[in-house]
Design a protein around this motif. Structure first.
Motif, PDB file in Angstrom:
ATOM      1  N   GLY A 253      14.233  26.371   8.391  1.00  0.00           N
ATOM      2  CA  GLY A 253      13.280  26.804   9.426  1.00  0.00           C
ATOM      3  C   GLY A 253      13.872  26.901  10.822  1.00  0.00           C
ATOM      4  O   GLY A 253      13.325  26.353  11.780  1.00  0.00           O
ATOM      5  N   ALA A 254      15.016  27.613  10.967  1.00  0.00           N
ATOM      6  CA  ALA A 254      15.649  27.751  12.288  1.00  0.00           C
ATOM      7  C   ALA A 254      14.992  28.886  13.076  1.00  0.00           C
ATOM      8  O   ALA A 254      14.874  30.001  12.580  1.00  0.00           O
ATOM      9  CB  ALA A 254      17.146  28.023  12.119  1.00  0.00           C
ATOM     10  N   ARG A 255      14.550  28.565  14.305  1.00  0.00           N
ATOM     11  CA  ARG A 255      13.847  29.558  15.125  1.00  0.00           C
ATOM     12  C   ARG A 255      14.445  29.677  16.522  1.00  0.00           C
ATOM     13  O   ARG A 255      13.821  30.215  17.422  1.00  0.00           O
ATOM     14  CB  ARG A 255      12.357  29.175  15.258  1.00  0.00           C
ATOM     15  N   GLU A 256      15.633  29.145  16.738  1.00  0.00           N
ATOM     16  CA  GLU A 256      16.237  29.189  18.078  1.00  0.00           C
ATOM     17  C   GLU A 256      16.474  30.645  18.499  1.00  0.00           C
ATOM     18  O   GLU A 256      16.923  31.467  17.706  1.00  0.00           O
ATOM     19  CB  GLU A 256      17.562  28.419  18.043  1.00  0.00           C
ATOM     20  N   ASN A 257      16.167  30.977  19.751  1.00  0.00           N
ATOM     21  CA  ASN A 257      16.295  32.354  20.276  1.00  0.00           C
ATOM     22  C   ASN A 257      15.599  33.350  19.349  1.00  0.00           C
ATOM     23  O   ASN A 257      14.403  33.258  19.152  1.00  0.00           O
ATOM     24  CB  ASN A 257      17.762  32.713  20.521  1.00  0.00           C
ATOM     25  N   ASN A 258      16.369  34.288  18.730  1.00  0.00           N
ATOM     26  CA  ASN A 258      15.695  35.318  17.918  1.00  0.00           C
ATOM     27  C   ASN A 258      15.693  35.009  16.418  1.00  0.00           C
ATOM     28  O   ASN A 258      15.380  35.875  15.606  1.00  0.00           O
ATOM     29  CB  ASN A 258      16.341  36.695  18.160  1.00  0.00           C
ATOM     30  N   LEU A 259      16.088  33.791  16.019  1.00  0.00           N
ATOM     31  CA  LEU A 259      16.127  33.472  14.592  1.00  0.00           C
ATOM     32  C   LEU A 259      14.707  33.447  14.011  1.00  0.00           C
ATOM     33  O   LEU A 259      13.814  32.807  14.565  1.00  0.00           O
ATOM     34  CB  LEU A 259      16.813  32.116  14.344  1.00  0.00           C
ATOM     35  N   ALA A 260      14.521  34.140  12.874  1.00  0.00           N
ATOM     36  CA  ALA A 260      13.173  34.350  12.336  1.00  0.00           C
ATOM     37  C   ALA A 260      12.842  33.313  11.263  1.00  0.00           C
ATOM     38  O   ALA A 260      12.651  33.650  10.094  1.00  0.00           O
ATOM     39  CB  ALA A 260      13.072  35.766  11.770  1.00  0.00           C
ATOM     40  N   ASP A 261      12.830  32.015  11.667  1.00  0.00           N
ATOM     41  CA  ASP A 261      12.406  30.954  10.751  1.00  0.00           C
ATOM     42  C   ASP A 261      13.273  30.955   9.483  1.00  0.00           C
ATOM     43  O   ASP A 261      12.765  31.004   8.363  1.00  0.00           O
ATOM     44  CB  ASP A 261      10.924  31.168  10.383  1.00  0.00           C
ATOM     45  N   ILE A 262      14.599  30.950   9.673  1.00  0.00           N
ATOM     46  CA  ILE A 262      15.489  31.143   8.518  1.00  0.00           C
ATOM     47  C   ILE A 262      15.973  29.814   7.938  1.00  0.00           C
ATOM     48  O   ILE A 262      16.059  28.809   8.639  1.00  0.00           O
ATOM     49  CB  ILE A 262      16.713  32.028   8.872  1.00  0.00           C
ATOM     50  N   SER A 263      16.288  29.834   6.653  1.00  0.00           N
ATOM     51  CA  SER A 263      16.845  28.667   5.960  1.00  0.00           C
ATOM     52  C   SER A 263      18.103  29.104   5.224  1.00  0.00           C
ATOM     53  O   SER A 263      18.139  30.192   4.643  1.00  0.00           O
ATOM     54  CB  SER A 263      15.826  28.117   4.959  1.00  0.00           C
ATOM     55  N   VAL A 264      19.126  28.256   5.254  1.00  0.00           N
ATOM     56  CA  VAL A 264      20.392  28.628   4.614  1.00  0.00           C
ATOM     57  C   VAL A 264      21.172  27.357   4.270  1.00  0.00           C
ATOM     58  O   VAL A 264      21.036  26.338   4.945  1.00  0.00           O
ATOM     59  CB  VAL A 264      21.219  29.566   5.546  1.00  0.00           C
ATOM     60  N   ASP A 265      21.955  27.415   3.194  1.00  0.00           N
ATOM     61  CA  ASP A 265      22.844  26.308   2.818  1.00  0.00           C
ATOM     62  C   ASP A 265      24.287  26.723   3.069  1.00  0.00           C
ATOM     63  O   ASP A 265      24.693  27.828   2.687  1.00  0.00           O
ATOM     64  CB  ASP A 265      22.688  25.964   1.323  1.00  0.00           C
ATOM     65  N   LEU A 266      25.056  25.836   3.702  1.00  0.00           N
ATOM     66  CA  LEU A 266      26.465  26.140   3.990  1.00  0.00           C
ATOM     67  C   LEU A 266      27.343  25.116   3.282  1.00  0.00           C
ATOM     68  O   LEU A 266      27.160  23.905   3.470  1.00  0.00           O
ATOM     69  CB  LEU A 266      26.722  26.059   5.504  1.00  0.00           C
ATOM     70  N   PRO A 267      28.305  25.562   2.455  1.00  0.00           N
ATOM     71  CA  PRO A 267      29.148  24.601   1.732  1.00  0.00           C
ATOM     72  C   PRO A 267      30.046  23.825   2.689  1.00  0.00           C
ATOM     73  O   PRO A 267      30.629  24.399   3.604  1.00  0.00           O
ATOM     74  CB  PRO A 267      29.971  25.499   0.798  1.00  0.00           C
ATOM     75  N   LYS A 268      30.149  22.506   2.471  1.00  0.00           N
ATOM     76  CA  LYS A 268      31.028  21.685   3.315  1.00  0.00           C
ATOM     77  C   LYS A 268      32.463  21.770   2.793  1.00  0.00           C
ATOM     78  O   LYS A 268      32.696  22.087   1.623  1.00  0.00           O
ATOM     79  CB  LYS A 268      30.543  20.243   3.319  1.00  0.00           C
ATOM     80  N   ARG A 269      33.409  21.509   3.680  1.00  0.00           N
ATOM     81  CA  ARG A 269      34.839  21.557   3.366  1.00  0.00           C
ATOM     82  C   ARG A 269      35.261  22.923   2.837  1.00  0.00           C
ATOM     83  O   ARG A 269      36.107  23.050   1.970  1.00  0.00           O
ATOM     84  CB  ARG A 269      35.213  20.439   2.376  1.00  0.00           C
ATOM     85  N   ARG A 270      34.604  23.961   3.354  1.00  0.00           N
ATOM     86  CA  ARG A 270      34.945  25.348   3.027  1.00  0.00           C
ATOM     87  C   ARG A 270      34.967  26.155   4.324  1.00  0.00           C
ATOM     88  O   ARG A 270      34.495  25.701   5.361  1.00  0.00           O
ATOM     89  CB  ARG A 270      33.896  25.959   2.085  1.00  0.00           C
ATOM     90  N   LEU A 271      35.486  27.389   4.238  1.00  0.00           N
ATOM     91  CA  LEU A 271      35.531  28.282   5.399  1.00  0.00           C
ATOM     92  C   LEU A 271      34.363  29.270   5.293  1.00  0.00           C
ATOM     93  O   LEU A 271      34.326  30.095   4.380  1.00  0.00           O
ATOM     94  CB  LEU A 271      36.866  29.044   5.405  1.00  0.00           C
ATOM     95  N   SER A 272      33.401  29.146   6.202  1.00  0.00           N
ATOM     96  CA  SER A 272      32.252  30.062   6.213  1.00  0.00           C
ATOM     97  C   SER A 272      32.359  30.984   7.419  1.00  0.00           C
ATOM     98  O   SER A 272      32.582  30.521   8.544  1.00  0.00           O
ATOM     99  CB  SER A 272      30.937  29.289   6.308  1.00  0.00           C
ATOM    100  N   VAL A 273      32.211  32.299   7.171  1.00  0.00           N
ATOM    101  CA  VAL A 273      32.264  33.275   8.263  1.00  0.00           C
ATOM    102  C   VAL A 273      30.865  33.860   8.461  1.00  0.00           C
ATOM    103  O   VAL A 273      30.187  34.205   7.497  1.00  0.00           O
ATOM    104  CB  VAL A 273      33.288  34.394   7.966  1.00  0.00           C
ATOM    105  N   PHE A 274      30.458  33.951   9.742  1.00  0.00           N
ATOM    106  CA  PHE A 274      29.140  34.489  10.085  1.00  0.00           C
ATOM    107  C   PHE A 274      29.331  35.880  10.676  1.00  0.00           C
ATOM    108  O   PHE A 274      30.083  36.045  11.642  1.00  0.00           O
ATOM    109  CB  PHE A 274      28.446  33.571  11.098  1.00  0.00           C
ATOM    110  N   THR A 275      28.669  36.873  10.061  1.00  0.00           N
ATOM    111  CA  THR A 275      28.852  38.258  10.501  1.00  0.00           C
ATOM    112  C   THR A 275      27.509  38.848  10.925  1.00  0.00           C
ATOM    113  O   THR A 275      26.462  38.243  10.728  1.00  0.00           O
ATOM    114  CB  THR A 275      29.437  39.112   9.352  1.00  0.00           C
ATOM    115  N   GLY A 276      27.558  40.057  11.475  1.00  0.00           N
ATOM    116  CA  GLY A 276      26.340  40.731  11.931  1.00  0.00           C
ATOM    117  C   GLY A 276      26.584  41.380  13.279  1.00  0.00           C
ATOM    118  O   GLY A 276      27.520  41.003  13.994  1.00  0.00           O
ATOM    119  N   VAL A 277      25.761  42.355  13.639  1.00  0.00           N
ATOM    120  CA  VAL A 277      25.967  43.069  14.906  1.00  0.00           C
ATOM    121  C   VAL A 277      25.785  42.117  16.090  1.00  0.00           C
ATOM    122  O   VAL A 277      25.205  41.045  15.947  1.00  0.00           O
ATOM    123  CB  VAL A 277      24.992  44.271  15.047  1.00  0.00           C
ATOM    124  N   SER A 278      26.272  42.517  17.275  1.00  0.00           N
ATOM    125  CA  SER A 278      26.070  41.719  18.492  1.00  0.00           C
ATOM    126  C   SER A 278      24.578  41.493  18.685  1.00  0.00           C
ATOM    127  O   SER A 278      23.812  42.438  18.605  1.00  0.00           O
ATOM    128  CB  SER A 278      26.583  42.480  19.716  1.00  0.00           C
TER     129      SER A 278
END
Length: 752
Positions: free
Chosen positions: A14-39
């Motif tokens: 439920g992340a809503r900071e700035n323009n985040l639309a109440d999103i939920s996500v799992d990120l693996p620990k001890r791995r390399l995660s890249v976040f992409t998307g337009v500016s």
């Protein structure tokens, strides 16, 4: 399985900071995660403003209440739940402090290690490691106090000798006739305020300029008098240049002449420190060496007494070389590093750390890196991960996305059209997905069939700034010219040193925009003026009411929308103004509307929304240019100090695009741009050139190189291995015939 091993993912709910639309996500620990998307899609809101911010806040909460009172008060991010966080270290592109005592050597601890090595192995032996520090009294040059420079004041820039004090003889800022500083001098009794300075006796002149602090009576007040030069040195020159107001900085730049300290030759060190050598080399010579050369020098040292320390120093220097910073020297002031260089210096510090199970957060670590260096950067990111750390990277370059264990793609658009998770999974899945990022991963810009013909040239002759080696080169006009080469090869020295200052040349770079927390895209671009006029006309009142810097400002927060509480010795705290609820204007002003919207609502619009709201006139022209440079998602009232380097550059470009027939110099304009936005940028550069302008771009992005009419490749390496023109011609010729680092990568790019 042990219960402790079950915490293998960071859970965001439920992340809503700035323009985040109440999103939920799992990120693996001890791995390399890249976040992409337009500016503007919400990458930074998720990674920095939610995950890293909450980690930092929770760490701060572990300190005692007493210690917490000295820390900034961090609000909890707008998120329902964050589980399994580990301590986060943010490695960003903020430039390192402009403190003139900080160098690459002191910032990385390499100089501290070198000092210990010299204190043990140097001959003659002169004492402890402190004796080699230019920041400690025992090691600094007494003449310049460890600064390496001495400043002399040009008296002619302080006074006009033809005038008397009453006629305004003092030309220093804050010394105008009748100001307090002026009154203290004029009524001191040491000389007559009616006497022209050129008629002063020797005694009066000495008192006027150099008298040390003395108690005097000025009018009816007891106060302290000091000579003009004494006062200028104390009030202006003791401050760091960066922290001065603009008009004071201009005065200081004019009045103060800096020269290399004659006693230490600019090395900052005492004669004793300079006398101690290892194999005939002193510590200042080691600091002045290019880091790649220093690494070779340190490898020749074999001393069992400092063997572990030498091994650490070798590792540190090798890491700096490996990350593409081998062209720097340890004595380079930290404040002169670019954002990308600063980020890489910080990264090397963490590589040597024994901490594991930490979350490292990177913001576009490839900024300023040639494709050749990106491979080395990738190796370092993987090394950090392999030590057992969680690595989160916000990045646009396909080369970095390709090495990710996990990808989170945000979008689909920017601003209000972003903030959703479009894809999460591995890279193969991203390629197969129909998201904007997935579609562009294999996207390639084509070489031009027929490059444009130049309409003239800018000749550069005998360029020898920094590492340039007497370079002669012609930069063609009327075309799109791209300057390439590895980091530190001399691209910026050539263009900023020999093109930027010429008549008709407009430079749009990523440096901070001078302006206060009141500045925003609407004020900076001049957009607020037609907006205020439109509101005033519609409501029959004066335009000043619609400026948050003028009559319409909320009196409680003075039109900032936030109330800043200065906590003296602690970091200040900002809270939303209770009176106007952050809207910045008085209730009366907010009753005036234009087509159903009040001024606060208009300033809260994105550029794209405002573009539809103002379909004609001057406002439309400015908004159109902001959209052209890919800033359609920016809010009109967003404070300028929240913009990234790439956004700052594009906003400057939008303003300068109103000028006709100019030569534009752009420095890495693809910074912060998604691959889809790069296409839009290339179309914009084409429009500028086709409109009769010349465009010169310093760039590492292969799509921009492929799209160029002309390439000037500087190299072959960085530092003293660079500084030469290794190729000049069309991209097609570069790919067909050359073997430079740029040619190899561009060939691979256009043929796959």
């Amino acid at each position: 399985m042990h219960p402790a091993d079950s915490h293998s993912v960071i859970q965001v709910r439920g992340a809503r900071e700035n323009n985040l639309a109440d999103i939920s996500v799992d990120l693996p620990k001890r791995r390399l995660s890249v976040f992409t998307g337009v500016s503007g899609s919400g990458k930074s809101s998720l990674v920095f403003a939610t995950i890293a911010a909450e980690s930092q806040r929770l760490i701060n909460e572990t300190y005692t209440a007493f210690l917490q009172s000295f820390m900034p008060s961090l609000g909890r991010p707008d998120v329902d739940e964050l589980r399994n966080l580990s301590a986060a270290i943010v490695v960003d592109q903020e430039r390192m402090g402009a403190n003139s005592r900080s160098t690459v050597g002191t910032a990385t601890d390499a100089y501290a290690m070198l000092r210990i090595v010299f204190s043990r192995l140097g001959t003659p032996h002169i004492g402890t490691a402190g004796a080699f520090s230019f920041n400690l009294p025992e090691g600094m040059c007494p003449e310049c106090e460890g600064m390496g420079q001495v400043s002399k004041i040009d008296i002619e820039q302080l006074v006009d000798r033809e005038l008397s004090l009453n006629e305004g003889a003092i030309t220093v800022p804050n010394f105008t006739v009748d100001s307090w500083y002026w009154q203290v001098m004029a009524h001191s009794g040491f000389y007559s305020p009616d006497k022209k300075l050129k008629d002063f006796t020797e005694r009066e002149w000495e008192d006027f300029l150099h008298k040390p602090a003395t108690k005097v009576k000025a009018g009816s007040h007891n106060t302290t008098y000091e000579g003009l030069v004494t006062k200028v040195q104390r009030t202006f020159l003791a401050k760091d240049r960066e922290s001065m107001q603009a008009h004071i900085r201009t005065f200081v730049d004019r009045a103060v002449v800096f020269a290399v300290c004659p006693d230490c030759g600019g090395s900052r060190l005492s004669q004793a420190a300079l006398s101690s050598t290892i194999d005939g080399t002193n510590i200042a010579q080691c600091s002045a060496m290019q880091i790649s050369d220093l690494a070779r020098f340190v490898r020749t040292l074999d001393a069992p007494s400092v063997a572990p320390l030498l091994a650490n120093l070798r590792d540190l220097l090798d890491s700096l070389v490996e990350i593409g910073l081998g062209y720097l020297s340890l004595d380079r002031p930290s404040g002169t590093l670019s954002g990308g260089e600063a980020q890489r210096v910080k990264m090397v510090r963490h590589l040597g750390s024994s901490l594991t199970d930490v979350t490292y957060v990177f913001d576009e670590p490839t900024v300023g890196l040639h494709p050749h260096d990106i491979r080395r950067m990738n190796d370092l990111l993987l090394r950090l991960r392999d030590k057992g750390n969680t690595v989160l990277v916000v990045e646009h370059k396909p080369e970095v996305i390709a090495i990710a264990d996990h990808v989170v793609d945000l979008g689909p658009g920017a601003g209000t059209e972003g903030g959703h998770i479009c894809y999460t999974g591995d890279v193969a899945g991203l390629r197969a997905s129909d998201t904007l990022t997935g579609r562009h991963l294999e996207h390639r810009a084509r070489l031009r069939e027929t490059p444009r013909t130049p309409r003239g040239k800018l000749s550069i002759q005998g360029a020898d700034l920094h590492n340039l080696r007497n370079v002669d080169v012609d930069v063609p006009l009327g075309v799109l010219t791209v300057i390439t080469g590895v980091a530190g090869s001399g691209k910026s020295s050539l263009i900023h040193g020999y093109v930027a200052g010429r008549e008709g040349v407009v430079v749009a770079d990523q440096s901070a925009i001078r302006g206060s927390r009141r500045s925003n895209p609407a004020t900076y671009t001049g957009l607020l003026s037609p907006i205020r006029t439109a509101f005033a006309k519609a409501n029959g009142v004066k335009p000043a009411l619609f400026s948050a810097n003028s009559e319409g400002a909320c009196p409680n927060c003075n039109g900032i929308g936030l109330v800043y509480t200065d906590l003296a010795m602690m970091a200040g705290v900002a809270s939303v103004c209770e009176e106007c609820e952050g809207k910045r204007f008085t209730p009366e002003v907010l009753t005036y509307t234009l087509r159903g919207k009040n001024i606060s609502e208009v300033l809260n619009m994105s550029v794209a929304e405002a573009d539809e709201f103002f379909p004609s006139g001057q406002a439309q022209a400015i908004l159109g240019r902001l959209r052209d440079v890919g800033l359609g998602y920016l809010r009109l009232g967003q404070p300028l100090n929240t913009l990234s380097g790439g956004e700052r550059q594009r906003i400057k470009l939008a303003i300068n695009m109103a000028q006709k027939a100019a030569t534009y110099v752009l420095d890495e304009p693809t910074t912060g741009l998604h691959m889809a936005d790069v296409d839009q940028l290339l179309a914009l550069l084409d429009r500028l050139v086709d409109g009769g302008n010349s465009v010169i771009v310093i760039e590492h992005h292969l799509a921009v190189m492929a799209h160029a009419d002309w390439i000037i490749d500087i190299g072959p390496g960085g530092g003293h291995d660079g500084g030469q023109v290794v190729f000049t011609g069309t991209p097609a010729d570069l790919v067909a015939t050359e073997d430079t680092l740029t040619a190899r990568h561009l060939r691979e790019y256009v043929t796959t």
